[in-house]
Design a protein around this motif. Structure first.
Motif, mmCIF file in Angstrom:
data_model
loop_
_atom_site.group_PDB
_atom_site.id
_atom_site.type_symbol
_atom_site.label_atom_id
_atom_site.label_comp_id
_atom_site.label_asym_id
_atom_site.label_seq_id
_atom_site.Cartn_x
_atom_site.Cartn_y
_atom_site.Cartn_z
ATOM 1 N N ARG A 39 -30.093 -1.139 20.058
ATOM 2 C CA ARG A 39 -29.331 -2.065 20.899
ATOM 3 C C ARG A 39 -27.871 -2.061 20.477
ATOM 4 O O ARG A 39 -27.562 -2.169 19.293
ATOM 5 C CB ARG A 39 -29.919 -3.477 20.789
ATOM 6 C CG ARG A 39 -31.336 -3.586 21.318
ATOM 7 C CD ARG A 39 -31.929 -4.956 21.094
ATOM 8 N NE ARG A 39 -32.017 -5.276 19.681
ATOM 9 C CZ ARG A 39 -32.631 -6.354 19.193
ATOM 10 N NH1 ARG A 39 -33.192 -7.221 20.021
ATOM 11 N NH2 ARG A 39 -32.672 -6.566 17.889
ATOM 12 N N LEU A 43 -25.151 -5.063 24.416
ATOM 13 C CA LEU A 43 -26.497 -5.435 24.857
ATOM 14 C C LEU A 43 -26.957 -6.716 24.161
ATOM 15 O O LEU A 43 -27.543 -7.607 24.800
ATOM 16 C CB LEU A 43 -27.487 -4.302 24.589
ATOM 17 C CG LEU A 43 -28.944 -4.568 24.968
ATOM 18 C CD1 LEU A 43 -29.088 -5.028 26.413
ATOM 19 C CD2 LEU A 43 -29.803 -3.336 24.708
ATOM 20 N N ASP A 70 -31.194 1.068 25.174
ATOM 21 C CA ASP A 70 -31.844 0.975 23.870
ATOM 22 C C ASP A 70 -33.185 1.693 23.888
ATOM 23 O O ASP A 70 -33.505 2.439 24.826
ATOM 24 C CB ASP A 70 -31.975 -0.485 23.438
ATOM 25 C CG ASP A 70 -32.963 -1.279 24.300
ATOM 26 O OD1 ASP A 70 -33.570 -0.715 25.231
ATOM 27 O OD2 ASP A 70 -33.124 -2.486 24.035
#
Length: 213
Positions: A39, A43, A70
């Motif tokens: 991530r 995000l 991700d």
């Protein structure tokens, strides 16, 4: 214990600390640093709906990548459809480059589909009005946003409004799922009479953007 700028950036993004994000970036952290689940800082900020933190990341240098996915194929843009955050949508739409509206999640869906499922009325309205997203995109389950709103929605006022917005934007009520079952047939089977009525009287032509205001 001293932590690296990269770790500080991830931690600041996760907790929504915009000043901490700017400080970590100034110390050399990269906007595309990833955590153990791949991530990015952006995000993490989007997952927490930390709008100002996301704004700081998008404004940094070349700008954080709004499409960076991700390990679960989530991206900052795709997650806005899950959270339904119109404020975050606005931040990411202002990014350069803009989001890829064709990008799909692990279910093969665009951001519109989970938003329709969850009954995120303001988000659905905004994404239909302000982006070129495909209203009839079909995910890996064989469902469009219209089908998902009917199949997984509760048939209540929010999902009724979502269905009305999708139809006004030109969603095809005749598209069936992988078994050929249409949204109207699903609504009737579930006893969602208000949704069924909307689907029976779908507009013949898409509405103008003003009709989605």
């Amino acid at each position: 214990m001293t932590t690296t700028p990269h770790r500080r950036l991830l931690a600041a993004a996760r907790r929504g600390d915009a000043d901490g994000v700017r400080a970590a970036l100034a110390d050399g952290a990269g906007t595309e640093t990833r955590d153990e689940e791949l991530r990015s800082p952006l995000l993490l900020a989007v997952l927490g709906d930390h709008v100002e933190t996301a704004r700081a990341l998008v404004a940094a240098g070349a700008g954080a990548d709004v499409d960076a996915q991700d390990a679960r194929h989530d991206s900052p843009w795709l997650v806005t459809g899950v959270t339904g955050s119109v404020a975050m949508l606005r931040v990411l739409l202002a990014a350069d480059p803009a989001p890829d509206f064709r990008l799909t999640n692990r279910f093969g869906g665009t951001s519109l589909i989970p938003a329709a499922e969850r009954g995120h009325v303001p988000y659905v309205r905004a994404v239909l009005r302000d982006t070129p997203i495909d209203v009839d995109h079909v995910n890996d389950l064989g469902w469009t946003a219209l089908l998902e709103a009917v199949i997984l929605g509760d048939g209540g006022p929010a999902h009724q409004k979502v269905v009305a917005l999708l139809l006004a934007a030109g969603a095809d009520p005749g598209l069936g799922d992988s078994y050929g079952t249409t949204a109207l047939e699903h609504a009737e089977r579930r006893g969602h009479t208000a949704l069924a009525a909307l689907l029976r009287h779908a507009p013949a032509v898409p509405a103008t953007p003003a009709a989605l205001a």
